[in-house]
Enzyme design. Structure first.
Site, PDB file in Angstrom:
ATOM      1  N   GLU A  42      -6.860   4.685   8.003  1.00 35.22           N
ATOM      2  CA  GLU A  42      -6.633   6.108   7.690  1.00 35.22           C
ATOM      3  C   GLU A  42      -7.865   6.724   7.033  1.00 35.22           C
ATOM      4  OE1 GLU A  42      -2.968   5.490   5.574  1.00 35.22           O
ATOM      5  OE2 GLU A  42      -1.998   4.932   7.466  1.00 35.22           O
ATOM      6  N   SER A  58       3.284  -2.203  10.249  1.00 33.07           N
ATOM      7  CA  SER A  58       4.740  -2.239  10.421  1.00 33.07           C
ATOM      8  C   SER A  58       5.376  -3.576  10.028  1.00 33.07           C
ATOM      9  CB  SER A  58       5.119  -1.869  11.860  1.00 33.07           C
ATOM     10  OG  SER A  58       4.755  -0.522  12.117  1.00 33.07           O
ATOM     11  N   HIS A 116      -9.577   1.213   5.070  1.00 31.44           N
ATOM     12  CA  HIS A 116      -8.300   1.376   5.772  1.00 31.44           C
ATOM     13  C   HIS A 116      -8.503   2.323   6.963  1.00 31.44           C
ATOM     14  CE1 HIS A 116      -4.199   2.519   6.619  1.00 31.44           C
ATOM     15  NE2 HIS A 116      -3.819   1.434   5.977  1.00 31.44           N
ATOM     16  N   GLU A 174      -5.441  -5.036  10.735  1.00 32.87           N
ATOM     17  CA  GLU A 174      -4.401  -4.028  10.890  1.00 32.87           C
ATOM     18  C   GLU A 174      -4.613  -3.274  12.203  1.00 32.87           C
ATOM     19  OE1 GLU A 174      -2.479  -2.746   6.982  1.00 32.87           O
ATOM     20  OE2 GLU A 174      -4.267  -1.551   7.190  1.00 32.87           O
ATOM     21  N   LYS A 212       0.056   4.270  -0.261  1.00 36.03           N
ATOM     22  CA  LYS A 212      -0.623   5.448   0.326  1.00 36.03           C
ATOM     23  C   LYS A 212      -0.395   6.672  -0.568  1.00 36.03           C
ATOM     24  CE  LYS A 212      -0.192   3.236   4.775  1.00 36.03           C
ATOM     25  NZ  LYS A 212      -0.128   3.338   6.201  1.00 36.03           N
ATOM     26  N   ASN A 227       0.857  -1.188   0.000  1.00 33.25           N
ATOM     27  CA  ASN A 227       0.000   0.000   0.000  1.00 33.25           C
ATOM     28  C   ASN A 227       0.897   1.243   0.000  1.00 33.25           C
ATOM     29  OD1 ASN A 227      -1.843   2.020   0.516  1.00 33.25           O
ATOM     30  ND2 ASN A 227      -2.380   1.311   2.583  1.00 33.25           N
ATOM     31  N   GLY A 252       2.398   2.199  10.775  1.00 30.24           N
ATOM     32  CA  GLY A 252       3.351   3.294  10.611  1.00 30.24           C
ATOM     33  C   GLY A 252       4.094   3.656  11.888  1.00 30.24           C
TER      34      GLY A 252
HETATM   35  P1  PGA Z   1       2.763   0.264   7.644  1.00 33.38           P
HETATM   36  O1  PGA Z   1       1.313   0.455   7.004  1.00 33.38           O
HETATM   37  O2  PGA Z   1       3.325  -1.025   7.077  1.00 33.38           O
HETATM   38  O3  PGA Z   1       3.551   1.465   7.213  1.00 33.38           O
HETATM   39  O4  PGA Z   1       2.602   0.183   9.115  1.00 33.38           O
HETATM   40  C1  PGA Z   1       0.436  -0.636   6.834  1.00 33.38           C
HETATM   41  C2  PGA Z   1      -0.861  -0.150   6.269  1.00 33.38           C
HETATM   42  O5  PGA Z   1      -1.322   0.939   6.645  1.00 33.38           O
HETATM   43  O6  PGA Z   1      -1.494  -0.840   5.441  1.00 33.38           O
END
Ligand code: PGA
Length: 252
Positions: free
Chosen positions: A97, A213, A95, A167, A11, A9, A173
């Site tokens: 976010e 992560s 997601h 997640e 983003k 992803n 992140g």
């Molecule tokens: P990350 O993001 O690997 O940077 O923690 C995962 C995601 O948001 O799908």
């Protein structure tokens, strides 16, 4: 055993030129990679341009979002048909976010999942708890409810094309990856829920993948868990070598 799914992803990162560079590197690094289905989810603006560049590679394209209407006066939105015609096969929905910054509710997410299936796209439905919810022991009830609401009204046939991504929000992140045991416990609970809701036959291809992560040094242990069928990778998917190593996780 289900073929694992590893999805990157991106983003809201990379210009088109940077995206092309990343894909060209990945094409080399992923030659012959056949232990997993591999998806990249670049920004909308890149999808059509990247499509021919990955045609002869094991990568396929995934969108980061979708709108549920087919067309019309919805300024700024993108339909499933548009995504398909640009070269997408999959779409990330719900997601954390999007839930947080764009106030997407479980009802909105359900509409998007239904629309994706209608339009021939395979949804990757994201669920996960906050740190506070985990500390209060509410993780399993929270994610089960999110899955139930996201899949509301869908018959078993749809489950063939759906992936659930667990997640934990506190792991996204932050560099704090859930331990393989923590993740496995949730994946196992979600698998049980799916079996309560649907016939076994419909769930043959339903993967539950982990995100938060994921890095080259955590993927092997995560993938050694029986109910972890792949990974949704954010930050590490922007580094070709890291993503390629994650894709080539060591088998159980
Ligand atoms: P990350 O993001 O690997 O940077 O923690 C995962 C995601 O948001 O799908």
């Amino acid at each position: 055993m289900l073929t694992p799914l590893i999805a990157g992803n991106w983003k809201m990162n990379t210009t088109i030129h940077e995206g092309v560079d990343l894909v060209l590197k990945l094409r080399e690094l992923l030659k012959g990679a056949d232990n997993a289905e591999i998806l990249i989810a670049p920004p909308f603006t890149h999808i059509y341009h990247l499509s021919p560049l990955i045609a002869d590679s094991p990568m396929r394209l995934c969108a980061q979002n979708i709108f549920w209407e087919k067309s019309g006066a919805y300024t700024g939105e993108i339909s499933g048909e548009m995504l398909k015609s640009a070269g997408c096969h999959h779409v990330i929905i719900g997601h954390s976010e999007r839930r947080e910054h764009f106030k997407e509710t479980d009802e909105v997410i359900n509409k998007k999942v239904i629309a994706a299936i209608r339009d021939g796209l395979k949804p990757i439905v994201c669920v996960g708890e906050t740190l506070e919810e985990r500390e209060k022991g509410k993780t399993i009830s929270k994610v089960k409810l999110q899955v139930k609401k996201a899949l509301y009204g869908l018959g078993g046939g749809a489950l063939r094309d759906i992936t659930i991504a667990y997640e934990p929000i506190w792991a996204i992140g932050t560099g704090k990856v859930a331990t393989p045991q923590e993740a496995e416990e949730v994946h196992n609970a979600l698998r049980e829920l799916l079996h309560e809701l649907y016939e076994k036959e419909s769930l043959k291809n339903t993967r539950i993948i982990y995100g938060g992560s994921v890095k080259p040094d955590s993927i092997d242990q995560l993938m050694s868990q029986p109910n972890i069928d792949g990974a949704l990778v954010g930050g590490a998917s922007l580094k070709a070598e890291d993503f390629a190593r994650i894709v080539r996780f060591l088998p159980r």
